[in-house]
Write a protein that holds these residues in place. Structure first.
Motif, PDB file in Angstrom:
ATOM      1  N   SER A  96      32.875  33.641  50.456  1.00 19.25           N
ATOM      2  CA  SER A  96      33.561  34.541  49.517  1.00 19.25           C
ATOM      3  C   SER A  96      34.343  33.704  48.499  1.00 19.25           C
ATOM      4  O   SER A  96      35.026  32.745  48.868  1.00 19.25           O
ATOM      5  CB  SER A  96      34.546  35.465  50.250  1.00 19.25           C
ATOM      6  OG  SER A  96      33.877  36.348  51.110  1.00 19.25           O
ATOM      7  N   PHE A  97      34.234  34.100  47.219  1.00 20.17           N
ATOM      8  CA  PHE A  97      34.966  33.470  46.112  1.00 20.17           C
ATOM      9  C   PHE A  97      35.776  34.574  45.430  1.00 20.17           C
ATOM     10  O   PHE A  97      35.195  35.547  44.947  1.00 20.17           O
ATOM     11  CB  PHE A  97      34.002  32.858  45.082  1.00 20.17           C
ATOM     12  CG  PHE A  97      33.311  31.599  45.554  1.00 20.17           C
ATOM     13  CD1 PHE A  97      32.398  31.628  46.601  1.00 20.17           C
ATOM     14  CD2 PHE A  97      33.569  30.380  44.937  1.00 20.17           C
ATOM     15  CE1 PHE A  97      31.760  30.471  47.035  1.00 20.17           C
ATOM     16  CE2 PHE A  97      32.932  29.217  45.363  1.00 20.17           C
ATOM     17  CZ  PHE A  97      32.026  29.264  46.417  1.00 20.17           C
ATOM     18  N   VAL A  98      37.103  34.425  45.387  1.00 23.18           N
ATOM     19  CA  VAL A  98      37.970  35.465  44.831  1.00 23.18           C
ATOM     20  C   VAL A  98      38.800  34.851  43.708  1.00 23.18           C
ATOM     21  O   VAL A  98      39.681  34.029  43.956  1.00 23.18           O
ATOM     22  CB  VAL A  98      38.893  36.067  45.908  1.00 23.18           C
ATOM     23  CG1 VAL A  98      39.707  37.214  45.316  1.00 23.18           C
ATOM     24  CG2 VAL A  98      38.086  36.535  47.117  1.00 23.18           C
ATOM     25  N   ARG A  99      38.499  35.265  42.470  1.00 24.23           N
ATOM     26  CA  ARG A  99      39.251  34.778  41.295  1.00 24.23           C
ATOM     27  C   ARG A  99      40.398  35.750  41.021  1.00 24.23           C
ATOM     28  O   ARG A  99      40.176  36.964  40.971  1.00 24.23           O
ATOM     29  CB  ARG A  99      38.305  34.714  40.090  1.00 24.23           C
ATOM     30  CG  ARG A  99      38.884  34.068  38.842  1.00 24.23           C
ATOM     31  CD  ARG A  99      39.542  35.037  37.894  1.00 24.23           C
ATOM     32  NE  ARG A  99      38.748  36.240  37.663  1.00 24.23           N
ATOM     33  CZ  ARG A  99      39.253  37.351  37.140  1.00 24.23           C
ATOM     34  NH1 ARG A  99      40.528  37.438  36.785  1.00 24.23           N
ATOM     35  NH2 ARG A  99      38.467  38.417  36.979  1.00 24.23           N
ATOM     36  N   ILE A 100      41.613  35.204  40.882  1.00 27.06           N
ATOM     37  CA  ILE A 100      42.798  36.044  40.694  1.00 27.06           C
ATOM     38  C   ILE A 100      43.578  35.567  39.470  1.00 27.06           C
ATOM     39  O   ILE A 100      43.927  34.381  39.369  1.00 27.06           O
ATOM     40  CB  ILE A 100      43.705  36.005  41.939  1.00 27.06           C
ATOM     41  CG1 ILE A 100      42.894  36.340  43.198  1.00 27.06           C
ATOM     42  CG2 ILE A 100      44.881  36.978  41.793  1.00 27.06           C
ATOM     43  CD1 ILE A 100      43.667  36.179  44.490  1.00 27.06           C
ATOM     44  N   ALA A 101      43.860  36.482  38.546  1.00 28.53           N
ATOM     45  CA  ALA A 101      44.664  36.167  37.366  1.00 28.53           C
ATOM     46  C   ALA A 101      46.109  35.915  37.794  1.00 28.53           C
ATOM     47  O   ALA A 101      46.537  36.351  38.868  1.00 28.53           O
ATOM     48  CB  ALA A 101      44.586  37.319  36.371  1.00 28.53           C
ATOM     49  N   PRO A 102      46.893  35.190  36.966  1.00 32.34           N
ATOM     50  CA  PRO A 102      48.260  34.839  37.371  1.00 32.34           C
ATOM     51  C   PRO A 102      49.072  36.033  37.872  1.00 32.34           C
ATOM     52  O   PRO A 102      49.787  35.932  38.872  1.00 32.34           O
ATOM     53  CB  PRO A 102      48.860  34.252  36.087  1.00 32.34           C
ATOM     54  CG  PRO A 102      47.695  33.682  35.355  1.00 32.34           C
ATOM     55  CD  PRO A 102      46.542  34.605  35.652  1.00 32.34           C
ATOM     56  N   GLN A 103      48.972  37.181  37.205  1.00 33.67           N
ATOM     57  CA  GLN A 103      49.820  38.344  37.526  1.00 33.67           C
ATOM     58  C   GLN A 103      49.429  39.056  38.816  1.00 33.67           C
ATOM     59  O   GLN A 103      50.183  39.906  39.299  1.00 33.67           O
ATOM     60  CB  GLN A 103      49.767  39.361  36.374  1.00 33.67           C
ATOM     61  CG  GLN A 103      50.296  38.852  35.047  1.00 33.67           C
ATOM     62  CD  GLN A 103      49.322  37.900  34.334  1.00 33.67           C
ATOM     63  OE1 GLN A 103      48.135  37.874  34.647  1.00 33.67           O
ATOM     64  NE2 GLN A 103      49.834  37.085  33.424  1.00 33.67           N
ATOM     65  N   GLY A 104      48.260  38.779  39.367  1.00 35.29           N
ATOM     66  CA  GLY A 104      47.804  39.486  40.572  1.00 35.29           C
ATOM     67  C   GLY A 104      48.709  39.188  41.772  1.00 35.29           C
ATOM     68  O   GLY A 104      48.942  38.027  42.096  1.00 35.29           O
ATOM     69  N   MET A 105      49.172  40.212  42.441  1.00 36.42           N
ATOM     70  CA  MET A 105      50.009  40.055  43.643  1.00 36.42           C
ATOM     71  C   MET A 105      49.091  39.893  44.848  1.00 36.42           C
ATOM     72  O   MET A 105      48.402  40.835  45.244  1.00 36.42           O
ATOM     73  CB  MET A 105      50.895  41.296  43.803  1.00 36.42           C
ATOM     74  CG  MET A 105      51.779  41.263  45.041  1.00 36.42           C
ATOM     75  SD  MET A 105      53.042  39.994  44.974  1.00 36.42           S
ATOM     76  CE  MET A 105      54.162  40.754  43.776  1.00 36.42           C
TER      77      MET A 105
END
Lengths: 158, 158
Positions: free
Chosen positions: A110-119
């Protein structure tokens, strides 16, 4: 009668094994022994089985870490970032993640990309070890990518 | 008598399984099945067992790829980059790399950071599969890193 001597085990560190003008190569060890690394999170005080690679490899575009999360445990805080995107990559095992209130299972590959604001949060709700790599990079910093940034040359082994 | 029908197998692609305002999550599959991915390198014509993750995950700071290199084979070109640093991470197996004429062995848990100008190559000189992840990012793009860029919050599973 000799006094007590308290022995501290040396903290495990990545081993640098090749360096040159344009590279640094380190061995972290097999991914089933990441739990041998220990660090104290400087802002939460949490003891984590985690190793950061930016300093040992001398990288300038990414902070890469590898972490072992024991069965039935979790990273004991959620978090956001200021400027950095993160990609979570599950190397071994399975668990769950939550981003902005959405919870989903993750497993090897699994690869999960998260933007800075994501909690974000991550937990190991399985009965095996969870090994996760996290890539930090500056959001919107990449321009050319894939093969467009590269120039191929003939193979030339020494 | 019916004519011959040539069947093309669908190309394997990462499966997107969760998206939100601040994240995209994909499953690539287990790292022992990366060889199921196939692509043709657009500049060399080489057939590679490799998958790129920037597009499926929507990342903006990194290009992450995962590649399987069969026993006794090599990536059939050396290369440099224009602007991007690369970090090679050996996920499974062992092989050899060369940077600027210096050749060294790599194995599971090796992390090799290479500046854009480094002339690099990788080969699998072992009798098992070599699985390698490569992280591309813009050289000198990272500012805050590790926990300095993050803000912790209490755990809040839904």
């Amino acid at each position: 009668m000799p006094g007590l001597t308290i022995k501290f085990k040396d903290m495990k560190k990545p081993e640098i094994f090749s360096t040159g003008r344009n590279h640094t190569a380190v061995n972290v060890g097999g991914f089933d022994s990441v739990s041998d690394y220990t660090m104290i999170h400087p802002r939460t005080g949490a003891e984590l089985h985690k190793v950061f690679l930016k300093e040992p490899t001398g990288s300038t575009g990414t902070e890469i870490s590898v972490q072992s999360i024991a069965a039935g445990t979790e990273v004991p805080y959620f978090h956001t970032h200021n400027h950095n995107e993160e990609t979570y990559i599950i190397l071994q095992g399975q668990g769950k993640m939550q981003v902005d209130g959405e919870c989903f299972p993750v497993r090897e590959g699994s690869f999960v990309r998260i933007a800075p604001q994501g909690m974000r949060g991550i937990a190991n709700d399985s009965d095996g070890e969870l090994v996760v790599m996290v890539i930090q990079s500056r959001e919107h910093s990449l321009r050319e990518h894939t093969s467009a940034d590269g120039t191929p040359f003939p193979v030339d082994w020494r």
